[in-house]
Design an enzyme around this catalytic site. Structure first.
Site, PDB file in Angstrom:
ATOM      1  N   HIS A 464      -2.052 -19.432  42.773  1.00  0.00           N
ATOM      2  CA  HIS A 464      -0.756 -18.771  42.955  1.00  0.00           C
ATOM      3  C   HIS A 464      -0.940 -17.373  43.548  1.00  0.00           C
ATOM      4  CE1 HIS A 464       3.462 -17.720  41.735  1.00  0.00           C
ATOM      5  NE2 HIS A 464       2.930 -16.503  41.699  1.00  0.00           N
ATOM      6  N   GLU A 465      -1.792 -16.587  42.925  1.00  0.00           N
ATOM      7  CA  GLU A 465      -1.970 -15.212  43.401  1.00  0.00           C
ATOM      8  C   GLU A 465      -2.639 -15.181  44.771  1.00  0.00           C
ATOM      9  OE1 GLU A 465      -0.425 -12.873  42.109  1.00  0.00           O
ATOM     10  OE2 GLU A 465       0.117 -13.841  40.219  1.00  0.00           O
ATOM     11  N   HIS A 468      -0.039 -15.395  47.366  1.00  0.00           N
ATOM     12  CA  HIS A 468       0.501 -14.061  47.660  1.00  0.00           C
ATOM     13  C   HIS A 468      -0.457 -13.291  48.578  1.00  0.00           C
ATOM     14  CE1 HIS A 468       4.050 -13.893  45.189  1.00  0.00           C
ATOM     15  NE2 HIS A 468       3.404 -14.048  44.045  1.00  0.00           N
ATOM     16  N   HIS A 471      -0.165 -14.210  52.085  1.00  0.00           N
ATOM     17  CA  HIS A 471       1.071 -13.649  52.651  1.00  0.00           C
ATOM     18  C   HIS A 471       0.805 -12.228  53.167  1.00  0.00           C
ATOM     19  CE1 HIS A 471       5.738 -13.376  51.963  1.00  0.00           C
ATOM     20  NE2 HIS A 471       5.422 -13.427  53.232  1.00  0.00           N
TER      21      HIS A 471
END
Length: 678
Positions: A464-465, A468, A471
């Site tokens: 999940h991180e 990010h 991104h």
């Protein structure tokens, strides 16, 4: 010697010279950088030439280089090394920086220039990205109070400064409760049922605190497995009460009055800007647009989730009774019996699974997915500066060209804030020269003496991180204000939640989930069990999340917040929706840092679920292509989402990728709740 925070750094990749930076450098660096930025802003505001995009908006984008540099280093270090000295600086810096920001947006001459450009927007001949930046700049000034006058203007400044003080205090109180509490496990009864992997982590945590034996701390990587495996019900209750009592354990760290004041000030801020409540203000520039749309989404999940959770509780009660425990399932029993039931239903033993999920292998797995989707390469640079000896640094390249630097800081330790997050030490921009980002992932895994083994949820958090982080690292825009994760809050979780899907791809598990001692791949039968058990306990997980999101929304719908009683409001809000007795909110109000340690997720905790509607549908694009690494779909994903920052409206970005609006039923299907709808 000159202040290291104010120099141009000649370190590898322009990383901060961490070994030269001490707490004593920050306040003078901030003061110098603030003065420099104030001078730059005044020069823009007082420019004798008529406003143009270049001399006003682009000039603002390029201003404050020193302040950005000092701030990024400070706030990143304050999160991973929150010593008493750093916390004292934070208490000064938070309101000081807020006042500086308010002075900027309240600069009447500056806003007149922006307002004039906005009025002539159609005639400026701007490219789409520049036009978007003009619109966002104007909107941010208006939402900060640039159009207010007289007493309202002064009051808005007071509110902003006070909110920053309260947010810092809230965060520090939670951290203090987390750091100060531990429970020593003494005697066979205290250790009963705890697996070897947990005991190794608990011994490491004890050693870090100078204690012999084993301790449970309030690190999620320790508290969760303790509640899953400990046979000692009394100790489970003690640990659970400490975990859910953060932020109200004692008078000196009690956050209830702080939260109440924050709610009241936010409501007043919204009224000054012409909104009926803070939720209406906060959601006005998000994808959701209105509180009604948020509530509709949350309630569409709430009822089927609650029904599923009640069925899950009944199953746990039957299991407890079959074992001879004449008890009612309480909140501190849920994870313990759920783990037993998961093992019984799916023959899936968490402790048998962990040896196949060593941290290093899961890092490589996340990197490999990025290689196959986006062509990225990762080379560890062991001699590069790092913020802590535990942190690791990688250079990220594509086609032999430098793209970014990635810093991973994975282990829990005293003075480090709990949770997991992504942040930028340096943002990306192409304005005034090509600047590539330095991006960090911070976790709080329990460090073991040997190889650190993860739970499946830990591995999911890592993916999940890293979503990010991608991104931020893939960002390719001109203007720093829209780079990377500078997007609507209810859009920002899409890249991270989407990335989680690749963890459960069988070919990724087969290649990287290998036994830490034998190197044998995770058996296909175990992979099948992992995939089959993905939706186990989704009633519980959905209820604890949605309850938190609904309470967050409802408290920010209050018109004034006067007399707001945290405990009473929370209890009443949960009673109205029929909160199951043996489940608590994922984040109770006194430690709800997402909402109160800053403004990020205030009236916005729903964002994870809003993005989940999109991420479920986004991964379906790869499934429809017949390949989870389909090159054409991946390229479209990078262009429209991962590299685009905030250069277009989120709904336009989504449609550019998917070609249509998201389909909400993908959310219920992913959570396995469709059959619970009736």
């Amino acid at each position: 010697m000159p202040n290291p925070l104010l120099r141009d750094w000649t370190t590898p990749f322009g990383l901060p010279p961490f070994d030269e930076i001490g707490p004593e450098h920050f306040r003078p660096a901030f003061e110098a950088a603030l003065a420099e930025d104030r001078s730059e802003v005044d020069a823009i505001a007082n420019d004798p030439f008529p406003p143009t995009f270049a001399n006003t908006i682009a000039a603002l984008e390029l201003s404050g280089k020193a302040l950005t540099q000092v701030s990024s280093v400070f706030w990143n270090l304050a999160g991973v090394n929150a010593t008493d000295e750093m916390q004292a600086i934070e208490r000064w810096a938070a309101p000081t920086l807020t006042r500086h920001h308010v002075e900027t947006v309240m600069n009447a001459r500056l806003f007149r220039r922006i307002d004039e450009l906005m009025a002539r927007r159609a005639d400026l001949g701007l490219d789409p990205e520049s036009d978007r930046v003009l619109e966002l700049t104007y909107t941010s000034f208006v939402r900060a109070g640039a159009q207010l006058r007289g007493e309202d203007r002064a009051r808005m400044s007071e509110i902003a400064s006070r909110l920053s003080e309260l947010g810092a205090a809230f965060s520090q109180n939670v951290l203090k409760d987390e750091n100060d509490w531990h429970m020593k496990l003494e005697g066979e009864a205290a250790l009963a049922g705890l697996p070897e992997s947990f005991l190794a982590a608990a011994a490491s945590a004890a050693k870090a605190r100078g204690i012999e034996g084993h301790v449970v701390t309030l690190s999620r990587s320790l508290i969760t497995p303790f509640l899953q495996f400990s046979q000692n019900r009394a100790l489970r209750e003690e640990a659970w009460r400490a975990w859910t009592g953060r932020g109200e354990m004692r008078a000196e760290t009690d956050n209830r009055a702080i939260a109440a004041e924050i709610v009241a000030l936010r409501a007043e801020r919204a009224r000054l800007l012409g909104f009926p409540n803070f939720a209406a203000f906060k959601l006005d520039d998000q994808m959701a647009k209105s509180p009604d749309r948020v509530r509709a989404l949350l309630m569409s999940v709430w009822e089927p989730a609650k029904r599923r959770a009640e069925a899950e509780r009944a199953g746990l009660a039957r299991l407890a009774a079959a074992e001879g425990a004449n008890i009612e399932i309480e909140a501190w029993d849920w994870r313990y019996y759920a783990e037993k039931q998961r093992k019984a239903e799916h023959d899936l033993d968490e402790d048998a699974l962990k040896p196949y999920l060593p941290l290093d292998a899961m890092i490589r797995a996340a990197f490999d997915v990025a290689r196959r989707l986006f062509g990225l390469g990762f080379t560890e640079r062991k001699s590069a500066p790092r913020p802590h000896p535990d942190a690791r640094v990688w250079e990220v390249t594509r086609g032999g060209e430098h793209l970014a630097v990635f810093i991973g800081d994975y282990f829990a330790r005293p003075a480090k804030r709990s949770g997991a997050w992504m942040s930028a030490w340096r943002g990306q921009r192409n304005l005034g020269g090509r600047v590539r980002p330095v991006i960090s992932n911070v976790m709080n895994f329990a460090k073991a003496e040997g190889e650190t083994l993860l739970t499946f949820e830990d591995a999911r958090t890592l993916f999940h991180e890293f979503g990010h982080a991608l991104h931020g690292m893939l960002s390719d825009v001109t203007y720093p204000s829209i780079a990377g994760t500078s997007v609507a809050r209810d859009f920002v979780e899409l890249p991270s939640q989407l990335y989680e899907h690749w963890l459960t791809e069988p070919e990724i598990l087969t290649r990287f989930a290998r036994h830490v001692k034998t190197g044998a791949p995770m058996p296909k039968a175990m992979i099948d069990k992992v995939l089959k058990a993905r939706n186990f306990g989704q009633g519980f997980a959905s209820v604890e999340y949605v309850a938190s999101a609904l309470v967050d929304l409802e408290m920010h719908l209050l018109p004034d917040g006067k007399g707001f009683d945290v405990a009473a409001f929370e209890a009443e809000a949960l009673a109205r929706i029929g909160m199951p007795k043996s489940i608590v909110m994922r984040h109770r109000t006194p430690h709800f840092s997402h909402v109160f340690a800053g403004d990020g997720y205030s009236a916005g905790y729903y964002s994870y679920m809003w993005s989940e509607v999109m991420d479920s549908d986004a991964f379906a694009a790869f499934e429809e292509a017949g390949d989870p690494f389909d090159a054409e779909t991946a390229k479209r994903l990078e262009t429209a989402i991962y590299s685009a920052g905030g250069r277009q409206d989120p709904e336009e970005a989504w449609r550019a990728f998917r070609g249509r609006a998201p389909q909400a039923d993908a959310l219920l299907r992913r959570r396995g709740l469709l059959e619970a709808v009736g």
